[in-house]
Design an enzyme around this catalytic site. Structure first.
Site, mmCIF file in Angstrom:
data_model
loop_
_atom_site.group_PDB
_atom_site.id
_atom_site.type_symbol
_atom_site.label_atom_id
_atom_site.label_comp_id
_atom_site.label_asym_id
_atom_site.label_seq_id
_atom_site.Cartn_x
_atom_site.Cartn_y
_atom_site.Cartn_z
ATOM 1 C CG HIS A 132 11.367 -0.136 -10.888
ATOM 2 N ND1 HIS A 132 10.358 -0.842 -10.644
ATOM 3 C CD2 HIS A 132 11.112 1.208 -10.289
ATOM 4 C CE1 HIS A 132 9.509 -0.272 -9.779
ATOM 5 N NE2 HIS A 132 9.921 1.075 -9.657
ATOM 6 C CB CYS B 145 11.620 3.417 -7.152
ATOM 7 S SG CYS B 145 9.882 3.451 -7.582
HETATM 8 O O1 25A Z 1 -0.481 5.825 -2.677
HETATM 9 P P1 25A Z 1 0.061 6.263 -1.457
HETATM 10 O O2 25A Z 1 -1.124 6.731 -0.659
HETATM 11 O O3 25A Z 1 1.390 7.030 -1.656
HETATM 12 O O4 25A Z 1 0.431 4.953 -0.868
HETATM 13 C C1 25A Z 1 1.669 4.264 -1.523
HETATM 14 C C2 25A Z 1 1.542 2.783 -0.797
HETATM 15 O O5 25A Z 1 2.856 2.283 -1.680
HETATM 16 C C3 25A Z 1 3.989 1.771 -0.844
HETATM 17 C C4 25A Z 1 3.283 1.638 0.515
HETATM 18 O O6 25A Z 1 2.494 0.295 0.710
HETATM 19 C C5 25A Z 1 2.228 2.785 0.650
HETATM 20 O O7 25A Z 1 1.162 2.530 1.566
HETATM 21 N N1 25A Z 1 4.845 2.513 -0.894
HETATM 22 C C6 25A Z 1 5.272 3.813 -0.880
HETATM 23 N N2 25A Z 1 6.520 4.153 -1.368
HETATM 24 C C7 25A Z 1 6.768 3.015 -2.030
HETATM 25 C C8 25A Z 1 7.889 2.817 -2.917
HETATM 26 N N3 25A Z 1 8.920 3.610 -3.074
HETATM 27 C C9 25A Z 1 5.899 2.116 -1.832
HETATM 28 N N4 25A Z 1 6.213 0.878 -2.352
HETATM 29 C C10 25A Z 1 7.394 0.707 -2.950
HETATM 30 N N5 25A Z 1 8.132 1.505 -3.472
HETATM 31 P P2 25A Z 1 2.926 -0.906 1.671
HETATM 32 O O8 25A Z 1 1.743 -2.053 1.584
HETATM 33 O O9 25A Z 1 3.943 -1.504 1.302
HETATM 34 O O10 25A Z 1 3.068 -0.312 3.088
HETATM 35 C C11 25A Z 1 2.147 0.529 3.515
HETATM 36 C C12 25A Z 1 2.627 0.634 5.063
HETATM 37 O O11 25A Z 1 2.040 1.834 5.399
HETATM 38 C C13 25A Z 1 1.429 1.490 6.753
HETATM 39 N N6 25A Z 1 0.085 2.478 6.958
HETATM 40 C C14 25A Z 1 -0.699 2.531 5.886
HETATM 41 N N7 25A Z 1 -1.545 3.399 6.631
HETATM 42 C C15 25A Z 1 -1.369 4.102 7.607
HETATM 43 C C16 25A Z 1 -0.110 3.159 7.928
HETATM 44 N N8 25A Z 1 0.690 3.550 9.035
HETATM 45 C C17 25A Z 1 0.232 4.435 9.940
HETATM 46 N N9 25A Z 1 -0.833 5.201 9.759
HETATM 47 C C18 25A Z 1 -1.667 4.701 8.849
HETATM 48 N N10 25A Z 1 -2.876 5.667 8.627
HETATM 49 C C19 25A Z 1 0.781 0.314 6.614
HETATM 50 O O12 25A Z 1 0.617 -0.333 7.561
HETATM 51 C C20 25A Z 1 2.240 -0.205 5.950
HETATM 52 O O13 25A Z 1 3.425 -0.560 6.875
HETATM 53 P P3 25A Z 1 -0.702 -1.417 7.719
HETATM 54 O O14 25A Z 1 -1.286 -1.312 9.415
HETATM 55 O O15 25A Z 1 -1.853 -0.624 6.863
HETATM 56 O O16 25A Z 1 -0.548 -2.930 7.534
HETATM 57 C C21 25A Z 1 0.273 -3.149 6.574
HETATM 58 C C22 25A Z 1 -0.018 -4.936 6.401
HETATM 59 O O17 25A Z 1 -1.314 -5.202 5.952
HETATM 60 C C23 25A Z 1 -1.088 -6.059 4.783
HETATM 61 N N11 25A Z 1 -1.592 -5.604 3.641
HETATM 62 C C24 25A Z 1 -1.339 -4.454 2.842
HETATM 63 N N12 25A Z 1 -2.476 -4.248 2.031
HETATM 64 C C25 25A Z 1 -3.429 -5.250 2.491
HETATM 65 C C26 25A Z 1 -3.060 -6.105 3.305
HETATM 66 N N13 25A Z 1 -3.744 -6.790 3.868
HETATM 67 C C27 25A Z 1 -4.961 -7.022 3.634
HETATM 68 N N14 25A Z 1 -5.540 -6.387 2.333
HETATM 69 C C28 25A Z 1 -4.834 -5.392 1.930
HETATM 70 N N15 25A Z 1 -5.374 -4.716 0.976
HETATM 71 C C29 25A Z 1 0.405 -5.887 4.541
HETATM 72 O O18 25A Z 1 1.277 -7.079 4.283
HETATM 73 C C30 25A Z 1 0.997 -5.299 6.079
HETATM 74 O O19 25A Z 1 1.443 -6.658 6.806
HETATM 75 O O1 L14 Z 2 6.193 8.406 -5.685
HETATM 76 O O2 L14 Z 2 3.544 2.392 -7.832
HETATM 77 O O3 L14 Z 2 7.506 7.094 -4.526
HETATM 78 O O4 L14 Z 2 5.258 1.862 -8.601
HETATM 79 C C1 L14 Z 2 6.808 4.955 -5.937
HETATM 80 C C2 L14 Z 2 6.149 3.844 -6.532
HETATM 81 C C3 L14 Z 2 4.739 6.256 -6.374
HETATM 82 C C4 L14 Z 2 3.991 4.957 -6.823
HETATM 83 C C5 L14 Z 2 6.586 7.258 -5.317
HETATM 84 C C6 L14 Z 2 4.532 2.823 -7.914
HETATM 85 C C7 L14 Z 2 5.804 5.947 -5.391
HETATM 86 C C8 L14 Z 2 5.204 4.018 -7.256
#
Ligand code: 25A
Ligand code: L14
Length: 352
Positions: free
Chosen positions: A256, A130
């Site tokens: 941002h 982003c």
């Molecule tokens: O560090 P990583 O691994 O790269 O992860 C990055 C995380 O940052 C977000 C996104 O989080 C991602 O998981 N992200 C990535 N790029 C981004 C960007 N450019 C970014 N955010 C902003 N800008 P997210 O929470 O927005 O979305 C996560 C989605 O991924 C689904 N998911 C997770 N594991 C999965 C999966 N889908 C398929 N297979 C898997 N193994 C996830 O679905 C969501 O759609 P979910 O089923 O896990 O449930 C999300 C629901 O649960 C709520 N929730 C989130 N966190 C918690 C929670 N509830 C309780 N406790 C929590 N800690 C959410 O509100 C949603 O309803």
């Molecule tokens: O690389 O935590 O697209 O703000 C963008 C959001 C990494 C994490 C990516 C954050 C993500 C970042």
């Protein structure tokens, strides 16, 4: 009749995924069907696409049977696991995670900046970070007209970059702080989910986004440097533009900000010239009227697809050097909209 597409959204329930559903609903892509995928946690959740009620399904490799286009934002490890399965089944994937961005055969694309790169795809197209997207949106018109030599950027990044749970965490901390309660226990995710320590963001600043590396830079800073070079110069290690970054999380929920210092090759360029090329670039909005105190702000950028640029001014002590301030909704142009826009270009260019 023109082709209609079967589309899957992976990570549909997240902060980005929900916006992907909305951006797809507003897009020009001819759609036959939409499938919403997430983890087992969210299976059974009902979400709307246009006027259809859709039920979220748990993702398995076979979820991608018959799918033409995948939009994904469920984290890097989820993309690594499932996107090769989707490609095997004939789908083209636009991925918002960092999983494949630096792969040779994966285009890293901001459609206004380097759409031609889409032609080299082998089933996966990566959406940049982003912070990188909004910076290259502001700088590409400058690069095209005046040439770019160096970029020094400091970011002011919203909590939502770390997902919906990070927004919830910021709100809880803010409420606890105002209620006079200790907010340290609320910190479970930020600065970054995978790290050992967590710190409150409310009424605070955290100079760490993503993990800290042995080089001294955070991974977010590394991504900004190398993604910018790959997008603008088609070489992640190019020396033709020097880039350095400092990334800071600020207690803002969405959008941002970036303070960008840059130097140009054509030293005859004035601040007015820079303003003109930015104002003319599709997707950029110039908000620079100091007499009337007009400049970009996160609360005004939220919900918009545009990149807002202002405070453009020369460095009076260095020729060909300028400062500016760039704001964009990190969940839209920084994520969901740029992903859907890439898919629109793939359709328009006949690449799906
Ligand atoms: O560090 P990583 O691994 O790269 O992860 C990055 C995380 O940052 C977000 C996104 O989080 C991602 O998981 N992200 C990535 N790029 C981004 C960007 N450019 C970014 N955010 C902003 N800008 P997210 O929470 O927005 O979305 C996560 C989605 O991924 C689904 N998911 C997770 N594991 C999965 C999966 N889908 C398929 N297979 C898997 N193994 C996830 O679905 C969501 O759609 P979910 O089923 O896990 O449930 C999300 C629901 O649960 C709520 N929730 C989130 N966190 C918690 C929670 N509830 C309780 N406790 C929590 N800690 C959410 O509100 C949603 O309803
Ligand atoms: O690389 O935590 O697209 O703000 C963008 C959001 C990494 C994490 C990516 C954050 C993500 C970042």
């Amino acid at each position: 009749m023109s082709k209609e597409y079967n589309v899957a959204i992976l990570g549909a329930t997240g902060a980005v995924g929900r916006r992907m559903i909305d951006q797809l609903a507003k897009s020009t892509i001819p759609i036959k069907s939409v499938k919403l995928l997430a983890s087992s946690r969210s299976a059974g959740t009902h979400l709307k696409f246009r006027d259809q009620d859709l039920v979220v399904e748990e993702t398995t490799p076979d979820s991608f049977n018959g799918i033409d286009l995948v939009l994904s934002s469920a984290g890097g490890s989820v993309s690594k696991k499932f996107l090769p399965e989707a490609v095997k089944r004939g789908a083209v994937c636009v991925d918002n995670t960092s999983a494949f961005r630096m792969d040779e055969d994966v285009p890293l694309v901001v459609p206004e900046v380097n759409p031609e790169a889409l032609k080299n795809h082998h089933g996966i197209i990566a959406n940049p970070n982003c912070s990188t997207i909004q910076m290259v949106m502001a700088l590409e018109p400058v690069r095209r007209k005046f040439g770019l030599k160096q970029i020094i950027v400091s970011t002011y990044q919203a909590a939502s970059g770390a997902g919906q749970a990070a927004i919830d965490e910021l709100k809880k901390e803010s409420q606890d702080y105002l209620d006079g309660k200790d907010m340290h226990e609320d910190a479970q995710i930020l600065p970054t989910k995978g790290d050992k320590k967590h710190y409150p963001l409310a009424f605070n600043l955290l100079p760490q986004i993503d993990v800290l590396e042995d080089s001294g830079y955070s991974h977010e800073e590394w991504k900004m440097i190398h993604e910018t070079k790959k997008i603008m110069l088609n070489d992640m290690n190019s020396k033709d533009i020097k880039v350095t970054a400092t990334c800071v999380r600020v207690p803002v929920p969405i959008a941002h900000g970036e303070s960008v210092y840059f130097t140009v090759e054509d030293e005859s360029a004035t601040a007015e010239d820079i303003m003109d090329v930015i104002a003319d670039f599709p997707g950029d909005v110039l908000q620079d009227d100091i007499k009337n105190q007009i400049y970009p702000q996160p609360i005004n950028a939220e919900g918009s697809r545009d990149t807002f640029v202002g405070r453009i001014r020369p460095d009076y002590e260095n020729k060909g050097a300028f400062n500016m301030w760039v704001v964009s909704d990190n969940l839209l142009k920084g994520a969901a909209w740029n992903t859907v826009e890439n898919a629109e270009y793939l359709v328009k260019m006949g690449l799906i």
